[in-house]
Design a protein around this motif. Structure first.
Motif, PDB file in Angstrom:
ATOM      1  N   GLY A 284      36.943  26.327  35.277  1.00 55.88           N
ATOM      2  CA  GLY A 284      35.963  26.583  36.324  1.00 55.88           C
ATOM      3  C   GLY A 284      35.703  28.066  36.500  1.00 55.88           C
ATOM      4  N   ALA A 285      36.762  28.867  36.482  1.00 60.11           N
ATOM      5  CA  ALA A 285      36.600  30.307  36.648  1.00 60.11           C
ATOM      6  C   ALA A 285      35.858  30.919  35.469  1.00 60.11           C
ATOM      7  N   ALA A 286      36.257  30.565  34.254  1.00 60.22           N
ATOM      8  CA  ALA A 286      35.639  31.147  33.065  1.00 60.22           C
ATOM      9  C   ALA A 286      34.166  30.771  32.956  1.00 60.22           C
TER      10      ALA A 286
ATOM     11  N   ALA B   2      34.617  38.825  44.604  1.00 62.80           N
ATOM     12  CA  ALA B   2      35.438  39.941  45.066  1.00 62.80           C
ATOM     13  C   ALA B   2      36.762  39.914  44.327  1.00 62.80           C
ATOM     14  N   THR B   3      37.198  41.058  43.836  1.00 57.49           N
ATOM     15  CA  THR B   3      38.502  41.153  43.183  1.00 57.49           C
ATOM     16  C   THR B   3      39.389  42.113  43.967  1.00 57.49           C
ATOM     17  N   PHE B   4      40.706  41.865  43.861  1.00 55.73           N
ATOM     18  CA  PHE B   4      41.687  42.601  44.657  1.00 55.73           C
ATOM     19  C   PHE B   4      42.755  43.165  43.728  1.00 55.73           C
ATOM     20  N   ASP B   5      42.943  44.460  43.782  1.00 54.38           N
ATOM     21  CA  ASP B   5      43.957  45.100  42.940  1.00 54.38           C
ATOM     22  C   ASP B   5      45.325  45.145  43.606  1.00 54.38           C
ATOM     23  N   ASP B   6      45.371  44.958  44.920  1.00 51.91           N
ATOM     24  CA  ASP B   6      46.627  45.152  45.645  1.00 51.91           C
ATOM     25  C   ASP B   6      47.236  43.866  46.177  1.00 51.91           C
ATOM     26  N   ARG B   7      46.652  42.699  45.827  1.00 47.77           N
ATOM     27  CA  ARG B   7      47.218  41.453  46.327  1.00 47.77           C
ATOM     28  C   ARG B   7      46.769  40.278  45.475  1.00 47.77           C
TER      29      ARG B   7
ATOM     30  N   ALA C 196      42.406  37.728  32.546  1.00 46.90           N
ATOM     31  CA  ALA C 196      43.860  37.704  32.628  1.00 46.90           C
ATOM     32  C   ALA C 196      44.359  38.361  33.914  1.00 46.90           C
ATOM     33  N   LYS C 197      43.722  39.439  34.310  1.00 49.58           N
ATOM     34  CA  LYS C 197      44.176  40.162  35.502  1.00 49.58           C
ATOM     35  C   LYS C 197      43.696  39.514  36.791  1.00 49.58           C
ATOM     36  N   TYR C 198      42.424  39.059  36.803  1.00 50.57           N
ATOM     37  CA  TYR C 198      41.817  38.703  38.085  1.00 50.57           C
ATOM     38  C   TYR C 198      41.720  37.199  38.356  1.00 50.57           C
TER      39      TYR C 198
END
Length: 772
Positions: A593-595, A539-544, A616-618
């Motif tokens: 780990g994320a990549a 899940a990704t969040f654009d507002d937090r 970079a963003k998430y």
């Protein structure tokens, strides 16, 4: 590239895949010399006069730079592969830590060159100007020779472990040990098939314990305090808290420094008996004193009451037809009530942080309302909730669920003279640099030392449990750090390593009296393998910001609403459930780990500018929501000895035959994935997508192989881990579990160890013999 080494193909594919877009080239399979002539691929690209870096010549460096930049391109204000020094890293790695891949790289570049010449009538290997600074250093004085760099932890090509990053004690242990292999060994058998009457004891003791992890450390302390002389055998070293001060994600997460080396100590897997077995690339258990408790995420659950009687509970509620016909589902020979005292003892002696949800039948707000009743509150309050826990709780409550802070063997406050958690984030796969993780290394082993009755032998590989014709075991034989063969005579033998080695030791220890393996008159040794499978959504969040990398990185907040039989399964076509948690991508939350573990959402490739921008963003704006499923046992899910693969000692590798993709498990996973998607959306995610599920291999927390029971004909050990066949042989750990739970097994393993220790001290020691 060789057919038997798919890992190398993957390594090159990941490094060079950008070329496919640039040149339309495909990675060619391994070729013999004749095939190489047909493609006109140069056999050797490296002349000493061309040397430019530690390994690369100028042409290679320019080509790899182009590939890397294609994978992760730079842009104004956005760092790319070149800015990050990727070519420097690969160059140094190929000259040191990954030296066994040198020929592989050369052949891959040669194949690419040949393909491009044939397709485009010219080489497409990008030639940057020699002065372009592709490598940010001049040629080294060690050109043409091995490099030995402390920061390149594993010196594969140099065939030894670099000692510069070890403490002095650990360095002394490793300096004469063989380092990384370039392939899984297939060497001659040199372990003794029959040793009765042929070995000479070098030591005698009351008790010998094989494996000093979650079980072995507890037993060593408890038996030592009772006055019994104990020798513990541990395959790895004994480290200290100071050894973990270098919080190196590459070393611990990517190179798995605290876990068995999968090349030197292979474990193979096949989905069924008709398929060839292949080595598992990663082994998720411990390889040092303290075992997996040194590097685990420290999640510490008690099982549910119905986890101990799954078969009878299911029949009572849903009838016999609800149980899959091919499942070997069985009840435990003990109940939750039998174990509750020892759960309590483990939590208080080791140090577990959490919030009770059921105190003696009274439900408590903020804890797990589905948990079995406990006699008292946790010894320590829960760890501080991070942002992922906050948004998980908010989303779960909007759906009517009951979230809570996951109980963990991590100190939320100072306890027992140990410091509390610093929330550094280097937890799963790492040793704790302040000792706040309640590992056996910092809790029970010091207790064992203090008794004066305990001796730990590190760097030892037990290869046989010795027995005589009377039906008793007489001790064990092991290889020492110098390769010598040694024997310990003991009145009591306790096997406490990971489940593979428990099973393997019994199968290796067969005699005329036990032709099918020690303690195996039932034929059940190696049967009923189980493992957790973890369907997940991202899940990704654009507002937090979520900042999931902050704090302890295993399951952070959880809910139990869909675990065990806490919900009605009528008409669902499956039984049992899953614990659901919010967590990082792969329990380790750093950038590597994320990549390595996040598959981007549909529409975003795994490389290139779009992938760079996504990460970079998430990286600070994502969370994973995971279900840890309780899978059923099946008789054909087994552990045996691989006839074709051996480890560094010449012993047959454990071979797993396992495939989780059965109707009951598939239906459960699909059900859980829908729930995970709903939960992620309720958390406020902008985008939600599923992670791939894999090809049937076992997941985490392997259990089974030496099942406990109340019938000697259908089980290997009784409720105390005592062999039905051999009263002075105990086998303790998750290998004895008849069924699993949706919960992590460690606290239950530790509770069983306390229960067995209590039975040995208060009953067996006074009157040796069968306890049941």
């Amino acid at each position: 590239m060789t057919e038997h080494n798919p890992g190398r193909r993957t390594f090159l594919v990941r490094a060079l895949i950008g070329t496919g877009a640039m040149a339309g080239a495909e990675l060619a399979p391994a070729q013999n010399n004749e095939a190489r002539k047909e493609t006109n691929a140069p056999a050797q690209l490296h002349s000493e006069t061309e040397r430019h870096g530690a390994f690369f010549n100028r042409s290679d460096a320019a080509t790899v730079a182009a590939f890397a930049e294609r994978l992760m391109p730079g842009a104004p204000g956005k760092a790319g592969a070149h800015d990050a020094g990727v070519v420097n890293y690969i160059d140094l790695a190929l000259s040191g830590a990954y030296a066994d891949l040198q020929d592989f790289y050369r052949r891959g570049l040669a194949q690419l060159d040949a393909y491009c010449r044939k397709t485009y009538n010219d080489s497409c290997r990008v030639h940057l100007a020699h002065g372009a600074g592709v490598l940010q250093y001049d040629p080294h004085a060690h050109d043409g020779r091995h490099v030995c760099r402390p920061d390149l932890w594993r010196q594969q090509g140099f065939c030894r472990v670099a000692t510069g990053g070890f403490s002095r004690r650990t360095a002394d242990f490793h300096q004469d040990r063989h380092g990384e292999q370039t392939s899984v060994q297939a060497c001659a058998n040199h372990w003794p098939v029959e040793t009765e009457g042929r070995t000479m004891a070098i030591e005698k003791t009351d008790v010998v314990i094989v494996g000093m992890g979650a079980v072995g450390g507890i037993l060593a302390a408890e038996l030592g305090k009772a006055g019994m002389k104990v020798i513990g055998l541990e395959r790895g070293p004994r480290l200290t808290t100071a050894d973990f001060s270098g919080q190196d994600e590459l070393r611990y997460f990517q190179r798995q420094d605290l876990r068995p080396n999968a090349k030197r100590q292979p474990v193979t897997w096949r989905p069924n008996a008709n398929m060839p077995a292949k080595p598992l690339p990663i082994l998720n258990y411990g390889n040092q004193a303290g075992g997996g408790t040194v590097h685990y995420g420290a999640v510490s659950w008690r099982f549910h009451e119905d986890d101990f009687r799954v078969r009878s509970h299911t029949i009572e509620r849903y009838g016999v037809p609800a149980i899959p016909k091919d499942s070997s589902l069985a009840d435990w020979p003990l109940t939750y009530a039998d174990l509750e005292t020892f759960y309590d003892r483990a939590e208080y002696e080791l140090g577990v942080s959490g919030k009770a949800g059921n105190l003696q039948g009274r439900k408590i707000e903020g804890g797990n309302m589905f948990e079995a009743p406990r006699r008292r509150e946790y010894p320590l309050p829960p760890l501080v909730a991070d942002q992922s826990g906050v948004i998980f709780e908010e989303g779960a409550r909007t759906l009517g669920y009951h979230p809570f802070s996951t109980p963990r063997a991590i100190l939320s406050q100072s306890y027992g003279g140990r410091a509390s958690c610093t929330y550094c984030g280097f937890c799963q796969a790492f040793g704790c640099h302040v000792g706040a993780k309640s590992s056996i290394l910092v809790t029970k082993l010091p207790e064992a030392d203090a008794t004066g009755n305990f001796k730990l032998l590190t760097g030892t590989m037990c290869f046989r449990v010795n027995s005589d014709n009377s039906g008793r075991v007489t001790g064990v034989s092991y290889y020492g750090p110098d390769g010598s063969s040694n024997t310990i005579e003991a009145e009591l033998v306790i096997l406490a390593p990971f489940i593979y080695d428990n099973t393997r030791l019994l199968l290796l220890s067969k005699t005329r009296k036990f032709p099918n393996g020690l303690a195996n008159s039932s034929g059940q040794v190696g049967k009923h393998l189980m493992a957790h499978i973890t369907p997940r959504v991202f899940a990704t969040f654009d507002d937090r910001f979520v900042n999931i990398y902050m704090g302890p990185s295993a399951q952070k907040h959880s809910l139990d609403d869909f675990n065990a039989d806490n919900f009605d399964h009528s008409g669902l076509n499956f039984i049992r459930g899953a614990q659901i948690s919010v967590s990082p991508a792969d329990l380790e939350a750093g950038p590597i780990g994320a990549a390595m573990s996040i598959n981007p959402p549909p529409g975003i490739p795994r490389w290139g500018a779009a992938y760079r921008d996504f990460l970079a963003k998430y990286f600070t704006r994502y969370a994973a929501v995971v279900a840890q499923t309780e899978n059923l046992p099946y008789t054909d899910q087994t552990i045996d000895l691989d006839p074709n693969v051996r480890d560094q000692w010449g012993l047959p590798a454990p071979r797993l035959t396992y495939d989780w993709r059965r109707p009951n498990e598939l239906a459960r996973i699909e059900f859980m994935l829908v729930k995970l998607e709903e939960l992620a959306k309720a958390m406020g995610a902008t985008r939600v997508w599923r992670a791939p599920m894999g090809a049937g291999a076992p997941g985490a927390h392997h259990e089974g192989g030496t099942r406990m029971g109340d019938n000697p004909k259908t089980s290997v050990v009784n409720r105390y881990g005592q062999s039905w066949d051999i009263p002075n042989l105990f086998i303790i750990g998750s290998s004895t579990f008849p069924t699993m739970s949706g919960f992590n097994p460690t606290l239950t393993i530790q509770a069983l160890a306390y229960m067995s220790a209590d039975a040995i001290v208060n009953r067996y020691k006074k009157s040796p013999g069968r306890l049941v």
